[in-house]
Scaffold this motif. Structure first.
Motif, PDB file in Angstrom:
ATOM      1  N   PHE A  65      -9.077 -19.690   6.326  1.00  0.00           N
ATOM      2  CA  PHE A  65      -8.987 -18.241   6.191  1.00  0.00           C
ATOM      3  C   PHE A  65      -7.573 -17.854   5.779  1.00  0.00           C
ATOM      4  O   PHE A  65      -6.607 -18.244   6.431  1.00  0.00           O
ATOM      5  CB  PHE A  65      -9.306 -17.554   7.517  1.00  0.00           C
ATOM      6  CG  PHE A  65     -10.753 -17.575   7.914  1.00  0.00           C
ATOM      7  CD1 PHE A  65     -11.586 -16.500   7.655  1.00  0.00           C
ATOM      8  CD2 PHE A  65     -11.290 -18.689   8.561  1.00  0.00           C
ATOM      9  CE1 PHE A  65     -12.919 -16.518   8.030  1.00  0.00           C
ATOM     10  CE2 PHE A  65     -12.617 -18.718   8.939  1.00  0.00           C
ATOM     11  CZ  PHE A  65     -13.441 -17.637   8.670  1.00  0.00           C
ATOM     12  N   SER A  66      -7.459 -17.095   4.718  1.00  0.00           N
ATOM     13  CA  SER A  66      -6.151 -16.576   4.341  1.00  0.00           C
ATOM     14  C   SER A  66      -5.742 -15.493   5.329  1.00  0.00           C
ATOM     15  O   SER A  66      -6.568 -14.963   6.072  1.00  0.00           O
ATOM     16  CB  SER A  66      -6.182 -15.999   2.929  1.00  0.00           C
ATOM     17  OG  SER A  66      -6.963 -14.819   2.882  1.00  0.00           O
ATOM     18  N   ARG A  67      -4.453 -15.152   5.324  1.00  0.00           N
ATOM     19  CA  ARG A  67      -3.991 -14.075   6.196  1.00  0.00           C
ATOM     20  C   ARG A  67      -4.726 -12.778   5.880  1.00  0.00           C
ATOM     21  O   ARG A  67      -5.078 -12.015   6.769  1.00  0.00           O
ATOM     22  CB  ARG A  67      -2.480 -13.887   6.035  1.00  0.00           C
ATOM     23  CG  ARG A  67      -1.646 -15.073   6.505  1.00  0.00           C
ATOM     24  CD  ARG A  67      -0.170 -14.821   6.268  1.00  0.00           C
ATOM     25  NE  ARG A  67       0.647 -15.936   6.697  1.00  0.00           N
ATOM     26  CZ  ARG A  67       0.942 -16.977   5.916  1.00  0.00           C
ATOM     27  NH1 ARG A  67       0.470 -17.023   4.674  1.00  0.00           N
ATOM     28  NH2 ARG A  67       1.701 -17.961   6.372  1.00  0.00           N
ATOM     29  N   GLU A  68      -4.944 -12.523   4.605  1.00  0.00           N
ATOM     30  CA  GLU A  68      -5.626 -11.292   4.195  1.00  0.00           C
ATOM     31  C   GLU A  68      -7.064 -11.258   4.717  1.00  0.00           C
ATOM     32  O   GLU A  68      -7.556 -10.216   5.148  1.00  0.00           O
ATOM     33  CB  GLU A  68      -5.607 -11.155   2.671  1.00  0.00           C
ATOM     34  CG  GLU A  68      -4.252 -10.820   2.074  1.00  0.00           C
ATOM     35  CD  GLU A  68      -3.295 -12.007   2.045  1.00  0.00           C
ATOM     36  OE1 GLU A  68      -3.764 -13.165   2.242  1.00  0.00           O
ATOM     37  OE2 GLU A  68      -2.096 -11.795   1.833  1.00  0.00           O
ATOM     38  N   GLN A  69      -7.750 -12.406   4.689  1.00  0.00           N
ATOM     39  CA  GLN A  69      -9.129 -12.456   5.188  1.00  0.00           C
ATOM     40  C   GLN A  69      -9.176 -12.187   6.692  1.00  0.00           C
ATOM     41  O   GLN A  69     -10.067 -11.488   7.181  1.00  0.00           O
ATOM     42  CB  GLN A  69      -9.746 -13.817   4.877  1.00  0.00           C
ATOM     43  CG  GLN A  69     -10.094 -14.015   3.404  1.00  0.00           C
ATOM     44  CD  GLN A  69     -10.579 -15.420   3.117  1.00  0.00           C
ATOM     45  OE1 GLN A  69     -10.006 -16.409   3.594  1.00  0.00           O
ATOM     46  NE2 GLN A  69     -11.648 -15.528   2.343  1.00  0.00           N
ATOM     47  N   LEU A  70      -8.226 -12.759   7.424  1.00  0.00           N
ATOM     48  CA  LEU A  70      -8.192 -12.532   8.868  1.00  0.00           C
ATOM     49  C   LEU A  70      -7.834 -11.087   9.179  1.00  0.00           C
ATOM     50  O   LEU A  70      -8.366 -10.493  10.122  1.00  0.00           O
ATOM     51  CB  LEU A  70      -7.193 -13.492   9.529  1.00  0.00           C
ATOM     52  CG  LEU A  70      -7.615 -14.962   9.541  1.00  0.00           C
ATOM     53  CD1 LEU A  70      -6.500 -15.838  10.086  1.00  0.00           C
ATOM     54  CD2 LEU A  70      -8.888 -15.154  10.371  1.00  0.00           C
ATOM     55  N   LEU A  71      -6.957 -10.505   8.373  1.00  0.00           N
ATOM     56  CA  LEU A  71      -6.609  -9.097   8.558  1.00  0.00           C
ATOM     57  C   LEU A  71      -7.831  -8.214   8.333  1.00  0.00           C
ATOM     58  O   LEU A  71      -8.076  -7.257   9.078  1.00  0.00           O
ATOM     59  CB  LEU A  71      -5.479  -8.706   7.607  1.00  0.00           C
ATOM     60  CG  LEU A  71      -4.762  -7.382   7.875  1.00  0.00           C
ATOM     61  CD1 LEU A  71      -4.064  -7.417   9.231  1.00  0.00           C
ATOM     62  CD2 LEU A  71      -3.746  -7.098   6.776  1.00  0.00           C
ATOM     63  N   ASP A  77      -3.925  -2.970   6.215  1.00  0.00           N
ATOM     64  CA  ASP A  77      -2.769  -2.747   5.348  1.00  0.00           C
ATOM     65  C   ASP A  77      -2.244  -4.135   4.993  1.00  0.00           C
ATOM     66  O   ASP A  77      -1.608  -4.797   5.810  1.00  0.00           O
ATOM     67  CB  ASP A  77      -1.702  -1.941   6.088  1.00  0.00           C
ATOM     68  CG  ASP A  77      -0.508  -1.591   5.200  1.00  0.00           C
ATOM     69  OD1 ASP A  77      -0.333  -2.280   4.176  1.00  0.00           O
ATOM     70  OD2 ASP A  77       0.240  -0.656   5.531  1.00  0.00           O
ATOM     71  N   HIS A  78      -2.535  -4.591   3.804  1.00  0.00           N
ATOM     72  CA  HIS A  78      -2.242  -5.983   3.462  1.00  0.00           C
ATOM     73  C   HIS A  78      -0.754  -6.278   3.338  1.00  0.00           C
ATOM     74  O   HIS A  78      -0.362  -7.433   3.234  1.00  0.00           O
ATOM     75  CB  HIS A  78      -3.003  -6.371   2.193  1.00  0.00           C
ATOM     76  CG  HIS A  78      -4.483  -6.438   2.409  1.00  0.00           C
ATOM     77  ND1 HIS A  78      -5.078  -7.478   3.075  1.00  0.00           N
ATOM     78  CD2 HIS A  78      -5.475  -5.567   2.106  1.00  0.00           C
ATOM     79  CE1 HIS A  78      -6.389  -7.262   3.152  1.00  0.00           C
ATOM     80  NE2 HIS A  78      -6.655  -6.107   2.572  1.00  0.00           N
ATOM     81  N   ARG A  79       0.057  -5.240   3.386  1.00  0.00           N
ATOM     82  CA  ARG A  79       1.495  -5.475   3.467  1.00  0.00           C
ATOM     83  C   ARG A  79       1.864  -6.072   4.829  1.00  0.00           C
ATOM     84  O   ARG A  79       2.937  -6.626   5.002  1.00  0.00           O
ATOM     85  CB  ARG A  79       2.256  -4.169   3.252  1.00  0.00           C
ATOM     86  CG  ARG A  79       2.147  -3.602   1.837  1.00  0.00           C
ATOM     87  CD  ARG A  79       2.767  -2.241   1.739  1.00  0.00           C
ATOM     88  NE  ARG A  79       2.067  -1.273   2.582  1.00  0.00           N
ATOM     89  CZ  ARG A  79       2.434  -0.009   2.728  1.00  0.00           C
ATOM     90  NH1 ARG A  79       3.508   0.442   2.097  1.00  0.00           N
ATOM     91  NH2 ARG A  79       1.749   0.819   3.497  1.00  0.00           N
ATOM     92  N   LEU A  80       0.946  -5.948   5.785  1.00  0.00           N
ATOM     93  CA  LEU A  80       1.212  -6.422   7.139  1.00  0.00           C
ATOM     94  C   LEU A  80       0.503  -7.744   7.431  1.00  0.00           C
ATOM     95  O   LEU A  80       0.341  -8.131   8.582  1.00  0.00           O
ATOM     96  CB  LEU A  80       0.761  -5.370   8.158  1.00  0.00           C
ATOM     97  CG  LEU A  80       1.356  -3.967   7.981  1.00  0.00           C
ATOM     98  CD1 LEU A  80       0.844  -3.042   9.074  1.00  0.00           C
ATOM     99  CD2 LEU A  80       2.868  -4.002   7.978  1.00  0.00           C
ATOM    100  N   ALA A  81       0.075  -8.448   6.399  1.00  0.00           N
ATOM    101  CA  ALA A  81      -0.670  -9.696   6.600  1.00  0.00           C
ATOM    102  C   ALA A  81       0.129 -10.733   7.375  1.00  0.00           C
ATOM    103  O   ALA A  81      -0.445 -11.586   8.064  1.00  0.00           O
ATOM    104  CB  ALA A  81      -1.104 -10.267   5.246  1.00  0.00           C
ATOM    105  N   ARG A  82       1.467 -10.670   7.291  1.00  0.00           N
ATOM    106  CA  ARG A  82       2.299 -11.647   7.995  1.00  0.00           C
ATOM    107  C   ARG A  82       2.208 -11.516   9.512  1.00  0.00           C
ATOM    108  O   ARG A  82       2.614 -12.416  10.245  1.00  0.00           O
ATOM    109  CB  ARG A  82       3.762 -11.509   7.553  1.00  0.00           C
ATOM    110  CG  ARG A  82       4.050 -12.155   6.209  1.00  0.00           C
ATOM    111  CD  ARG A  82       4.056 -13.670   6.322  1.00  0.00           C
ATOM    112  NE  ARG A  82       4.207 -14.338   5.029  1.00  0.00           N
ATOM    113  CZ  ARG A  82       4.252 -15.649   4.882  1.00  0.00           C
ATOM    114  NH1 ARG A  82       4.159 -16.435   5.924  1.00  0.00           N
ATOM    115  NH2 ARG A  82       4.365 -16.176   3.683  1.00  0.00           N
ATOM    116  N   THR A  83       1.675 -10.379   9.995  1.00  0.00           N
ATOM    117  CA  THR A  83       1.506 -10.248  11.439  1.00  0.00           C
ATOM    118  C   THR A  83       0.514 -11.272  11.964  1.00  0.00           C
ATOM    119  O   THR A  83       0.535 -11.615  13.149  1.00  0.00           O
ATOM    120  CB  THR A  83       1.006  -8.836  11.811  1.00  0.00           C
ATOM    121  OG1 THR A  83      -0.263  -8.598  11.183  1.00  0.00           O
ATOM    122  CG2 THR A  83       1.994  -7.770  11.370  1.00  0.00           C
TER     123      THR A  83
END
Length: 253
Positions: free
Chosen positions: A198-204, A212-218
């Motif tokens: 799962f990419s960070r974006e998919q989990l978000l 807010d995909h700018r926050l995917a690093r969370t």
């Protein structure tokens, strides 16, 4: 009646939100300071509370720190997991990341539309099942968006997992994991597709109706916290694998 705690020091914003929420038929308790929040949550008046709308910048305290106190106060019982939506005038991405990492479920950046906030509250309730008016007859909508009438179990060679949607309890090899709402949703997404990366974006996307995909690093911080909880159960096993540059996967083997 749905009961909302609004913590906001600006009377104009508070009055606008109170009017909008009352139109929805919701009961509103308004506090204009941080110091009164924990005493209120520990009172009988808060037993039917469904959500907290919490301003980040309060005159006598920091809303982010207050959220963290709520999440870790064992005296609050089930209320420590209540949905919290931040109101923030800060545009800095770091502040929004901190809010989510400290246990917030969503946020609205000022200026905002009261109707947007209502929509976000309803989305959180659909995920968390905290209001019966957002349930689908006698069915239970679990955190992954699936309709389930019974507990869900996953058995892999790495251990047995058991999720009880009615009380949001997730256990691994018989031991309950102390996870935040977001962390539980991430782990449930991984459990339903073991070995899938799962990419960070998919989990978000899996944990938020308004990602807010700018926050995917969370997601990295949440994975770190999940691993700490798993290590309490068994420090010899790391069942979440990091695929560098790609994302994360559950390793059932």
């Amino acid at each position: 009646m749905t009961h909302i705690l609004l913590v906001e020091d600006d009377p104009a914003i508070a009055m606008s939100l109170k009017v909008t929420c009352k139109r929805e038929g919701w009961q509103i308790t308004w506090l204009d300071n941080a110091s009164g929040v924990l005493p209120f949550l520990k009172s009988d008046q808060a037993q039917d509370l469904s959500a907290i709308i919490l301003d980040v910048g309060l005159p006598d305290g920091d809303g982010l720190s207050l959220c963290q106190q709520i999440r870790h106060d064992s005296e609050l019982g089930s209320l420590k997991d209540i949905p919290i939506i931040f109101l923030t005038a800060r545009s800095d991405e770091v502040d929004r990341i901190l809010g989510l990492e400290m246990g917030g479920d969503d946020y609205c950046a000022k200026p905002f539309s009261p109707r947007e906030l209502v929509a976000r509250l309803k989305a959180v309730w659909r995920r968390e099942q905290l209001s019966s008016q957002y349930k689908e007859s006698d069915k239970t909508i679990d955190d992954a968006g699936l309709v389930s009438q019974s507990p869900v179990s996953y058995t892999y060679s790495s251990g047995d997992w058991h999720y009880q949607p009615l009380n949001y309890s997730l256990t691994w090899d018989g031991q309950k994991l102390e996870l935040s709402n977001t962390e539980r949703k991430i782990l449930l997404a991984l459990l339903q597709a073991p070995n899938q990366v799962f990419s960070r974006e998919q989990l978000l996307n899996a944990v938020s109706d308004y990602p807010d995909h700018r926050l995917a690093r969370t997601i990295d911080s949440h994975i770190k916290s999940i691993r700490k909880q798993l290590a309490i159960v068994d420090p010899s096993r790391d069942v979440i694998y990091t695929h560098r540059g790609l994302g994360y996967a559950l390793c059932p083997a």
